[in-house]
Design an enzyme around this catalytic site. Structure first.
Site, PDB file in Angstrom:
ATOM      1  N   ASP A   1      91.494   2.951   6.583  1.00 41.12           N
ATOM      2  CA  ASP A   1      90.363   3.262   7.056  1.00 41.12           C
ATOM      3  C   ASP A   1      89.484   1.982   6.725  1.00 41.12           C
ATOM      4  O   ASP A   1      89.754   1.261   5.819  1.00 41.12           O
ATOM      5  CB  ASP A   1      89.781   4.321   6.014  1.00 41.12           C
ATOM      6  CG  ASP A   1      88.653   5.422   6.647  1.00 41.12           C
ATOM      7  OD1 ASP A   1      87.449   4.818   7.179  1.00 41.12           O
ATOM      8  OD2 ASP A   1      88.800   6.542   6.785  1.00 41.12           O
TER       9      ASP A   1
ATOM     10  N   ASN B   1      93.570   9.527  14.152  1.00 41.55           N
ATOM     11  CA  ASN B   1      92.456  10.501  13.997  1.00 41.55           C
ATOM     12  C   ASN B   1      91.091   9.458  13.824  1.00 41.55           C
ATOM     13  O   ASN B   1      89.931  10.065  14.113  1.00 41.55           O
ATOM     14  CB  ASN B   1      92.593  11.046  12.593  1.00 41.55           C
ATOM     15  CG  ASN B   1      91.020  11.727  11.946  1.00 41.55           C
ATOM     16  OD1 ASN B   1      90.868  12.646  12.564  1.00 41.55           O
ATOM     17  ND2 ASN B   1      90.452  10.841  11.044  1.00 41.55           N
TER      18      ASN B   1
ATOM     19  N   TYR C   1      82.136   8.878  24.898  1.00 47.83           N
ATOM     20  CA  TYR C   1      83.348   9.612  24.005  1.00 47.83           C
ATOM     21  C   TYR C   1      84.163  10.586  24.882  1.00 47.83           C
ATOM     22  O   TYR C   1      85.394  10.678  24.501  1.00 47.83           O
ATOM     23  CB  TYR C   1      82.379  10.403  22.745  1.00 47.83           C
ATOM     24  CG  TYR C   1      83.204  11.036  21.826  1.00 47.83           C
ATOM     25  CD1 TYR C   1      83.616  10.475  20.833  1.00 47.83           C
ATOM     26  CD2 TYR C   1      83.429  12.527  21.882  1.00 47.83           C
ATOM     27  CE1 TYR C   1      84.289  11.450  19.712  1.00 47.83           C
ATOM     28  CE2 TYR C   1      84.037  13.294  21.092  1.00 47.83           C
ATOM     29  CZ  TYR C   1      84.349  12.695  19.753  1.00 47.83           C
ATOM     30  OH  TYR C   1      84.904  13.257  18.648  1.00 47.83           O
TER      31      TYR C   1
ATOM     32  N   LYS D   1      88.150  10.342  24.940  1.00 50.15           N
ATOM     33  CA  LYS D   1      88.819  11.481  24.316  1.00 50.15           C
ATOM     34  C   LYS D   1      89.799  12.084  25.350  1.00 50.15           C
ATOM     35  O   LYS D   1      91.107  12.488  25.184  1.00 50.15           O
ATOM     36  CB  LYS D   1      87.933  12.663  23.813  1.00 50.15           C
ATOM     37  CG  LYS D   1      87.436  12.384  22.409  1.00 50.15           C
ATOM     38  CD  LYS D   1      88.407  11.821  21.445  1.00 50.15           C
ATOM     39  CE  LYS D   1      87.786  11.786  20.034  1.00 50.15           C
ATOM     40  NZ  LYS D   1      88.782  11.435  18.954  1.00 50.15           N
TER      41      LYS D   1
END
Length: 253
Positions: A37, A90, A154, A158
Site C-alpha cells: 500500500d 484491490n 473508473y 473496472k
C-alpha cells in the site's frame, strides 16, 4: 475455520476499507497475509492491529504502478512465506468528473492504478503460481463497470478488469489457477465518504438515498466483499473461473 491454513495471500491496497476487511478474513481463517500500500500510516496501523491478534503478516510501502516495487515485494513475500497462493488486486483510486471536465491526469491516474497495477501484480505473482500449479486471482471491479455518471475513467478501468480476468482464466486455468471478479455495489468506505463530501452531501443522507435503491434494504459493508472474495479464494472453488459476481444487494444488468 482454517480453510486458508498453509496459504499465502497478497492484497494490494489492503490497509483500509474493503482491502482491510479482506486481509482480516484471510488472517482469521489461517492464511499468512501480505499487504502492499502507499498509505504508510494506515499500513502501519493495520499491521499493528493484526500482529496484536497473533496473525502472520508482511507489509511493504509500495505503489502498484511501479513495476520494480511490485516485483520486489512479490519476491520478498515468497522468500518470507515460501509461496504466494492468492492474489487480490484491490488497490484503487477515484478521480470522478464529467467527461468534459475530466483532465488527462484524472484519466491516466485511474487507469494506471487499476489496470497497470493489476497487470504488474498478476504478472509477478503468476510465475510462482504456475510453478506450484496452484493459484487464486481475485480482481476487485465495481458495479460502475456497467456505466456510472461522472466516472468515465473508473467505469472503463473496472470494465477492463473484467476482460483482463476472463483472459487470465483462459490462459492460466491449465496451471491450476483460477481468476475471478468481485464487483461491489455501494459499500460504506472511506472512498464513498469522499464521494459524498465531493458532492456536498452529508454521508448519512448519502447512505440513506442509496439504500432506497438497494433491493435488500441496506448498504454494503466491507465484510460483504470479503465474504465473496473468500469464496473465490477457497481451494474448493477450483471449478469456478472467469466469473463476475456483483455484490450489490440486488441484481445488476
Amino acid at each position: 475455520m482454517n480453510r486458508f491454513k498453509g496459504r499465502t495471500a497478497l492484497v494490494t491496497g489492503g490497509s483500509r476499507g474493503i482491502g482491510k476487511a479482506i486481509v482480516e478474513r484471510f488472517a482469521e481463517e489461517g492464511a499468512k497475509v501480505a499487504i502492499i500500500d502507499i498509505n504508510e500510516q494506515a499500513l502501519s496501523e493495520t499491521a499493528a492491529e493484526l500482529r496484536e491478534k497473533g496473525y502472520t503478516i508482511y507489509t511493504k510501502v509500495a505503489s502498484v504502478t511501479d513495476r520494480e516495487q511490485v516485483e520486489q515485494a512479490v519476491k520478498e513475500i515468497v522468500e518470507t512465506f515460501g509461496s504466494l497462493d492468492i492474489l487480490v488486486n484491490n488497490a484503487g483510486v477515484i478521480r470522478d468528473n464529467l467527461l468534459f471536465k475530466m483532465t488527462d491526469d484524472d484519466w491516466i491516474t485511474v487507469m494506471d492504478v487499476h489496470l497497470k497495477g493489476a497487470f504488474y501484480a498478476t504478472r509477478a505473482a503468476q510465475q510462482y503460481m504456475v510453478k506450484n500449479q496452484y493459484g487464486r486471482i481475485i480482481n476487485i471491479s465495481s458495479t460502475s463497470a456497467l456505466g456510472n455518471r461522472g466516472q468515465a475513467n473508473y467505469s472503463a478501468a473496472k470494465a477492463g478488469l473484467q476482460g483482463f480476468t476472463k483472459t487470465l482464466a483462459i490462459e492460466l486455468g491449465k496451471f491450476g489457477i483460477t481468476a475471478n471478479v468481485v464487483a461491489p455495489g455501494f459499500i460504506e468506505t472511506e472512498m464513498t465518504k469522499a464521494t459524498a463530501e465531493r458532492m456536498g452531501i452529508p454521508f448519512e443522507n448519502f447512505v440513506k438515498d442509496r439504500i432506497n435503491k438497494i433491493p435488500v434494504g441496506r448498504s454494503g459493508k466491507p465484510e460483504d466483499i470479503a465474504n465473496a472474495v473468500a469464496f473465490f479464494a477457497d481451494e474448493r472453488s477450483g471449478f469456478v473461473s472467469g466469473q463476475v459476481i456483483y455484490v450489490a444487494g440486488g441484481p445488476k444488468n
